[in-house]
Enzyme design. Sequence first.
Site, mmCIF file in Angstrom:
data_model
loop_
_atom_site.group_PDB
_atom_site.id
_atom_site.type_symbol
_atom_site.label_atom_id
_atom_site.label_comp_id
_atom_site.label_asym_id
_atom_site.label_seq_id
_atom_site.Cartn_x
_atom_site.Cartn_y
_atom_site.Cartn_z
ATOM 1 N N ASP A 46 5.640 1.641 -3.051
ATOM 2 C CA ASP A 46 5.556 1.014 -4.374
ATOM 3 C C ASP A 46 4.696 1.843 -5.329
ATOM 4 O O ASP A 46 5.084 2.128 -6.450
ATOM 5 C CB ASP A 46 5.019 -0.427 -4.287
ATOM 6 C CG ASP A 46 3.695 -0.543 -3.520
ATOM 7 O OD1 ASP A 46 3.227 0.466 -2.960
ATOM 8 O OD2 ASP A 46 3.135 -1.654 -3.489
ATOM 9 N N THR B 51 -3.087 5.970 2.108
ATOM 10 C CA THR B 51 -2.062 5.256 2.890
ATOM 11 C C THR B 51 -0.891 6.171 3.217
ATOM 12 O O THR B 51 -0.498 6.312 4.382
ATOM 13 C CB THR B 51 -1.530 4.035 2.092
ATOM 14 O OG1 THR B 51 -2.637 3.253 1.661
ATOM 15 C CG2 THR B 51 -0.588 3.199 2.934
ATOM 16 N N GLY C 87 4.480 -4.188 -0.411
ATOM 17 C CA GLY C 87 4.603 -3.845 -1.827
ATOM 18 C C GLY C 87 5.945 -3.303 -2.270
ATOM 19 O O GLY C 87 6.386 -3.579 -3.383
ATOM 20 N N ARG D 42 3.624 -10.952 -6.886
ATOM 21 C CA ARG D 42 4.657 -10.022 -6.416
ATOM 22 C C ARG D 42 6.028 -10.343 -7.001
ATOM 23 O O ARG D 42 6.877 -9.486 -7.131
ATOM 24 C CB ARG D 42 4.764 -10.070 -4.887
ATOM 25 C CG ARG D 42 3.567 -9.482 -4.157
ATOM 26 C CD ARG D 42 3.931 -9.264 -2.694
ATOM 27 N NE ARG D 42 2.765 -9.066 -1.840
ATOM 28 C CZ ARG D 42 2.183 -7.904 -1.621
ATOM 29 N NH1 ARG D 42 2.627 -6.816 -2.226
ATOM 30 N NH2 ARG D 42 1.140 -7.808 -0.818
ATOM 31 N N ASP E 109 -1.935 5.658 -5.004
ATOM 32 C CA ASP E 109 -3.200 5.577 -5.725
ATOM 33 C C ASP E 109 -4.079 6.719 -5.191
ATOM 34 O O ASP E 109 -3.940 7.860 -5.614
ATOM 35 C CB ASP E 109 -3.762 4.174 -5.460
ATOM 36 C CG ASP E 109 -5.014 3.864 -6.242
ATOM 37 O OD1 ASP E 109 -5.199 4.443 -7.319
ATOM 38 O OD2 ASP E 109 -5.826 3.044 -5.781
ATOM 39 N N THR E 110 -4.951 6.450 -4.227
ATOM 40 C CA THR E 110 -5.764 7.527 -3.655
ATOM 41 C C THR E 110 -4.923 8.478 -2.809
ATOM 42 O O THR E 110 -5.292 9.634 -2.599
ATOM 43 C CB THR E 110 -6.876 6.960 -2.744
ATOM 44 O OG1 THR E 110 -6.269 6.270 -1.642
ATOM 45 C CG2 THR E 110 -7.787 6.028 -3.505
HETATM 46 P P1 IMP Z 1 -3.722 4.310 -1.660
HETATM 47 O O1 IMP Z 1 -3.858 4.388 -0.165
HETATM 48 O O2 IMP Z 1 -5.058 4.294 -2.336
HETATM 49 O O3 IMP Z 1 -2.811 5.350 -2.248
HETATM 50 O O4 IMP Z 1 -3.187 2.877 -1.966
HETATM 51 C C1 IMP Z 1 -1.864 2.595 -1.985
HETATM 52 C C2 IMP Z 1 -1.642 1.110 -1.842
HETATM 53 O O5 IMP Z 1 -2.585 0.343 -2.581
HETATM 54 C C3 IMP Z 1 -0.305 0.760 -2.432
HETATM 55 O O6 IMP Z 1 0.700 0.815 -1.462
HETATM 56 C C4 IMP Z 1 -0.524 -0.625 -2.982
HETATM 57 O O7 IMP Z 1 -0.215 -1.573 -1.979
HETATM 58 C C5 IMP Z 1 -1.991 -0.691 -3.320
HETATM 59 N N1 IMP Z 1 -2.249 -0.459 -4.753
HETATM 60 C C6 IMP Z 1 -2.764 0.631 -5.349
HETATM 61 N N2 IMP Z 1 -2.845 0.500 -6.675
HETATM 62 C C7 IMP Z 1 -2.359 -0.739 -6.943
HETATM 63 C C8 IMP Z 1 -2.145 -1.487 -8.168
HETATM 64 O O8 IMP Z 1 -2.410 -1.041 -9.307
HETATM 65 N N3 IMP Z 1 -1.611 -2.716 -8.017
HETATM 66 C C9 IMP Z 1 -1.285 -3.259 -6.812
HETATM 67 N N4 IMP Z 1 -1.439 -2.602 -5.661
HETATM 68 C C10 IMP Z 1 -1.978 -1.352 -5.719
HETATM 69 MG MG MG Z 2 2.156 -0.322 -0.788
#
Ligand code: IMP
Ligand code: MG
Length: 173
Positions: free
Chosen positions: A96, A103, A41, A161, A99-100
């Site tokens: 990039d 990661t 990303g 992308r 979100d939660t």
């Molecule tokens: P997390 O572990 O929930 O914080 O997710 C993070 C990963 O989810 C990012 O590195 C993105 O690859 C993917 N992601 C989260 N939200 C989006 C979005 O709105 N569009 C595209 N990818 C997303």
């Molecule tokens: Mg990512």
Amino acid sequence: MVVGKPFLTVEQIHQKNKELADRISADYKGSNLLAVGILKGAFIFFSDLVRLIRVPLTIDFLVASSYMKSETSGEIKLHYNIREEIADKDVLLVEDIVDTGITLNYLRERILNEGPRSLKICTFLDKKGRREVDVPIDYVGFEIPNEFVVGYGLDYDIKYRNLPYISIFKKTA
Ligand code: IMP
Ligand code: MG
């Protein structure tokens, strides 16, 4: 499915990247910066950002995945790890979107275990309202609402992308 108008334009993105790079350049003067892009990303944001940073740096990458379509699986796979020695480095992890936070939290803990000189995090986008795990973030491009976005490196179902700007993704019936 519709990829509509820009939510963030090419110009807004470039302006923000300059601001971030200026802050990073000032903060990392005289340090041993290792910028680590989280793939896939962050590939476009990372390459734009490092070209605007005005201090010497080395680069490396991590390849991690956590997402199934637009829903998080909560499970992280590490497909490629940093190859550079990190013990004497000031590591800047470049993501990039957060979100939660699952990661980044996972990757951050992994890197901290290897004892870098310092570790900071830069993300282009932050969906703060969705956070489940509290991760300290040092540089944020834009805080955005809880919408699924694509473009500028971000995908939906491995597509979009290459869109040069950020767009809100809407599914059509
Ligand atoms: P997390 O572990 O929930 O914080 O997710 C993070 C990963 O989810 C990012 O590195 C993105 O690859 C993917 N992601 C989260 N939200 C989006 C979005 O709105 N569009 C595209 N990818 C997303
Ligand atoms: Mg990512």
